[in-house]
Design a protein around this motif. Structure first.
Motif: not given
Length: 607
Positions: A123-145
């Motif tokens: 329930t930590s903010t750090e884990l929530k922030s990490l998941k959001e960063n992973l989602d954003k990074l996944s979208n960036d990777i698709k866009d970059t591809k």
């Protein structure tokens, strides 16, 4: 020691929700379920371990199984395999076991218990922030591809266009290069033809020039050959003239002898008288001619090339002399020695030999205080007489055909006081070789070597290392002992001999292993020293001036030229040289006598 996050080493995954006793696993290597957790020790413990722990550590806080940390981490430390990873250092960003914490992170201020840190992680903010960063990074990777796909298509198009351009330009360059190569070859072929024509013309001129030089060279070397051959022929001219003169006199003698024989029975006394006188005159000339022939030495020489045969043409053209005509001094001509006989008389302390004449050999015996006289014939040599002497004789030299001088290094003045004195005794013999007279000359001891020259005695003295020239009464005319730098010339000058022309004194030094030649006024002419001459003893000279010296402990006899250049080792151990002590030369018989300690005297013919 710190460790990185890795796969579990004791459990398959974190889904296993049962913790084992750390004490049992660490010390007994067995897995017992944990029922409690010591907050102070940060360790899970089983029932037994917890009971003992609470008994000894009553002040430690212990949580029961339901309240103890349940989010277990079962990885073992890579540096301490029996220790679980239970801590996380926020400063170093590394995990740690208990040992690592105590050792590597003792100075760190923020080392926390890993299960405690992970308690509220979901329930930590750090884990929530990490998941959001992973989602954003996944979208960036698709866009970059998608963008990369577009760029790759563009690059492929550019690549194909560039390859086509390169190939087309390459083909053009190869064609141009080949065309220019053909032009170069054509130009070269043209120049080659022109050059060949020019070289042929130059070769013709060169051949003519070389032919002229060769002709001149042949003429020069032929002239040199004629001069050398002329010098060689001149070397034999005197002997050829002498031989013709000898043959003519022999013919005249035969003719006169025949006339003399014919005139006697006919009673032609006048003719007989004149024939007799002519014959006497011819006999006298023939005798003179024979003496002249016998006294002439062969002119030895050698011809050597002055330059190597493989020389450059420039060297051959500039050379002024091609051959060298070198006259070899008669004393430097190699002699060969062949065994003739031996004189069977055992010497224990042979000191020296002396040829009194062609039929008489004298030998001093130091140990036996005696002088041996030998009768010499062409076939045999035998002991003739032994003369007892008052003390030890050393060296002996001929004065006249019936007189010798002998040195006595250890003579005494009186029997009573036995004062040391050296003596030179002059001994005169009768025709039957009996002693008819003696005359003593006292000299400074110890006197060893002796030679006779120009009515003077030349003696060597070991004690002061000198050679002295004395008159026949013993008066010192000259003393020789120092070189031009004032350094001593001798150490043990035991023997000496004089050259046939009485201009050179040769001295053997027993200790320095040398032979020294001196002028009669004491100037050093040459010094002979050779590794193959050890402890030289007596030496002698022949009529050519060659020097023969015996090396006692090198077991040989050396032949030297008059200037003390080594000619050869004339005799060695293989020819019977065993401690040679003395040597003498007979001119008339061309014979060398060599005396050895404890052995006979060996006789050799020289050629």
């Amino acid at each position: 020691m710190d460790t990185n996050f890795s796969a579990s080493q004791t459990q398959d995954s974190d889904d296993v929700q049962e913790m084992y006793c750390e004490e049992c696993e660490k010390h007994d290597d067995r897995y017992t379920p944990a029922v409690g957790f010591c907050v102070d020790c940060v360790e899970y413990k089983c029932v037994n371990c917890l009971r003992y722990h609470m008994r000894h550590y009553k002040n430690h806080t212990v949580e029961e199984k339901n309240t103890m940390p349940q989010d277990f981490y079962f990885e073992k430390c890579s540096s301490h395999p029996k220790e679980l990873i239970k801590f996380f250092c926020s400063e170093c960003e590394k995990t740690a076991c208990q040992e690592c914490k105590n050792n590597d992170h003792k100075n760190c201020c923020n080392v926390s218990h890993l299960p405690t840190l992970a308690k509220d992680i979901k329930t930590s903010t750090e884990l929530k922030s990490l998941k959001e960063n992973l989602d954003k990074l996944s979208n960036d990777i698709k866009d970059t591809k998608n963008k990369l796909d577009d760029k790759c298509a563009t690059m492929d198009s550019l690549e194909n266009e560039a390859k086509a351009t390169v190939k087309m330009h390459k083909d053009k360059l190869i064609a141009t290069y080949k065309q220019q190569q053909n032009e170069i070859i054509d130009n070269f072929d043209k120049k080659m033809k022109e050059t060949i024509a020019k070289l042929k013309k130059e070769r013709k001129v060169l051949v003519e020039e070389l032919a002229e030089k060769q002709s001149k060279f042949k003429l020069r070397i032929s002239d040199e050959e004629q001069r050398t051959v002329k010098a060689v022929e001149n070397s034999n001219a005197d002997f050829k003239t002498l031989r013709k003169k000898h043959l003519a006199l022999v013919d005249d003698l035969k003719k006169l002898s025949a006339e003399l024989v014919q005139a006697q029975p006919l009673g032609l006394n006048c003719k007989l008288f004149l024939t007799m006188k002519f014959t006497e005159r011819i006999c006298e000339k023939l005798s003179q001619n024979m003496q002249e022939f016998q006294n002439n030495f062969i002119h030895h020489y050698k011809v050597e090339p002055k330059i190597e045969s493989k020389q450059s043409i420039q060297s051959l053209e500039t050379t002024t002399a091609f051959f060298s005509y070198i006259e070899i001094h008669k004393s430097a001509v190699e002699r060969t020695a062949t065994f003739h006989s031996d004189i069977k008389h055992l010497f224990y302390g042979m000191s020296s030999l002396c040829l009194l004449n062609e039929s008489t050999l004298l030998a001093t015996d130091y140990d036996r205080c005696s002088l041996a006289i030998f009768k010499i014939t062409k076939k045999t040599s035998q002991c003739y007489d032994i003369i007892e002497l008052p003390s030890e004789p050393w060296d002996i030299t001929k004065l006249t055909d019936n007189k010798v001088a002998v040195t006595f290094p250890n003579e005494t003045i009186t029997r009573l006081f036995r004062s040391p004195e050296a003596m030179i005794r002059l001994i005169t013999f009768s025709d039957l070789m009996s002693v008819v007279n003696t005359n003593d000359i006292r000299v400074s001891p110890p006197c060893h070597g002796i030679a006779y020259s120009n009515n003077n005695l030349i003696v060597s003295n070991e004690e002061n290392g000198t050679v002295q020239i004395l008159d026949m009464s013993g008066r010192i005319i000259r003393t020789i002992g120092k070189d031009s730098n004032g350094k001593p010339l001798f150490t043990k000058p035991w023997y000496l001999v004089v050259s046939p022309d009485n201009t050179t004194i040769y001295v053997s030094d027993y200790e320095r292993h040398t032979v020294i030649s001196l002028t009669v006024d004491g100037k050093v002419k040459a010094i002979y020293k050779d590794d193959q001459l050890k402890h030289p003893r007596q030496l002698t000279v022949d009529e050519s001036g060659a020097v023969y010296v015996c090396g006692r402990w090198s077991y040989n006899v050396h032949q030297l030229s008059s200037d003390l250049t080594k000619v050869k080792i004339l005799l060695n151990k293989g020819q019977g040289m065993n401690s040679p002590m003395s040597v003498a030369y007979c001119k008339n018989n061309n014979t060398l006598y060599v005396g050895m300690r404890g052995r006979n005297i060996e006789v050799f013919n020289l050629k």
